[in-house]
Design a protein around this motif. Structure first.
Motif, PDB file in Angstrom:
ATOM      1  N   ILE A   1       3.959   2.439   1.817  1.00 38.81           N
ATOM      2  CA  ILE A   1       3.702   1.302   0.932  1.00 38.81           C
ATOM      3  C   ILE A   1       3.949   1.740  -0.509  1.00 38.81           C
ATOM      4  O   ILE A   1       3.429   2.769  -0.944  1.00 38.81           O
ATOM      5  CB  ILE A   1       2.244   0.821   1.095  1.00 38.81           C
TER       6      ILE A   1
ATOM      7  N   TRP B   1      -2.259  -3.032   6.560  1.00 38.58           N
ATOM      8  CA  TRP B   1      -1.037  -2.363   7.017  1.00 38.58           C
ATOM      9  C   TRP B   1      -1.337  -1.302   8.069  1.00 38.58           C
ATOM     10  O   TRP B   1      -0.496  -1.036   8.942  1.00 38.58           O
ATOM     11  CB  TRP B   1      -0.261  -1.793   5.831  1.00 38.58           C
TER      12      TRP B   1
ATOM     13  N   LYS C   1      -0.837  -2.467  11.465  1.00 40.21           N
ATOM     14  CA  LYS C   1       0.554  -2.755  11.833  1.00 40.21           C
ATOM     15  C   LYS C   1       1.324  -1.521  12.281  1.00 40.21           C
ATOM     16  O   LYS C   1       2.407  -1.636  12.854  1.00 40.21           O
ATOM     17  CB  LYS C   1       1.305  -3.398  10.659  1.00 40.21           C
TER      18      LYS C   1
ATOM     19  N   ILE D   1       7.061  -0.983   2.723  1.00 36.24           N
ATOM     20  CA  ILE D   1       6.423  -2.173   2.169  1.00 36.24           C
ATOM     21  C   ILE D   1       6.614  -2.058   0.661  1.00 36.24           C
ATOM     22  O   ILE D   1       6.098  -1.130   0.042  1.00 36.24           O
ATOM     23  CB  ILE D   1       4.914  -2.224   2.512  1.00 36.24           C
TER      24      ILE D   1
END
Length: 171
Positions: free
Chosen positions: A12, A39, A42, A116
């Motif tokens: 990220i 996240w 995920k 991300i």
């Protein structure tokens, strides 16, 4: 949207200034602990990087960065530059982090399958193109109205902050 696959490595990259201005227009703030947790559901988060300009005399800012570090963020800071805009007769504060963030994403590309990118800045279009060319998935996260159409087109996915509000909003 990502399906939970533990083998999928996620990194990220947060352009703090862009998210700050997104929050102002949204009228709510991101809880960065919840954002990271979102996240983590995920896939396997291999790094979370927060890029921000800082005024090192502001103690509350430094406490916030320290708190981010305690929950797993790598905070990358640069002292704010004060630019004198003689034409408009005002002082402008700049962080100038786009190049640093872009280089870091490229250098860290072997550490993730999914990037991300929490920013809507069109300056990241070339980075998104590069990541896609080396078979990385890119998800751009930003508020509607704060994301460049080039990023939306080039990314694998655009995720409006508004869509995950319930999962990431600060109480």
């Amino acid at each position: 949207m990502l399906r939970k696959r533990k083998k999928e490595r996620i990194s990220i990259f947060i352009d703090a200034a862009n998210i700050f201005y997104s929050q102002k227009s949204l009228g709510w703030r991101v809880d960065y602990k919840k954002f990271l947790s979102y996240w983590q559901t995920k896939g396997r988060v291999t790094g979370v990087y927060f890029y921000t300009a800082v005024i090192s005399t502001k103690k509350e800012q430094l406490k916030f960065f320290e708190a981010l570090g305690k929950i797993g963020y790598t905070v990358i800071t640069r002292e704010v530059k004060i630019i004198h805009d003689r034409k408009n007769k005002k002082m402008v504060q700049k962080g100038n982090f786009d190049v640093k963030l872009a280089i870091d994403i490229v250098l860290r590309a072997k550490q993730f399958d999914v990037a991300i990118l929490a920013s809507g800045d069109s300056d990241f279009e070339s980075v998104v193109e590069y990541l896609r060319s080396v078979k990385k998935k890119v998800i751009v996260v930003s508020a509607r109205g704060h994301v460049a159409k080039e990023l939306v087109r080039k990314a694998n996915q655009y995720l409006p902050l508004e869509k995950i509000k319930n999962e990431v909003m600060r109480n």
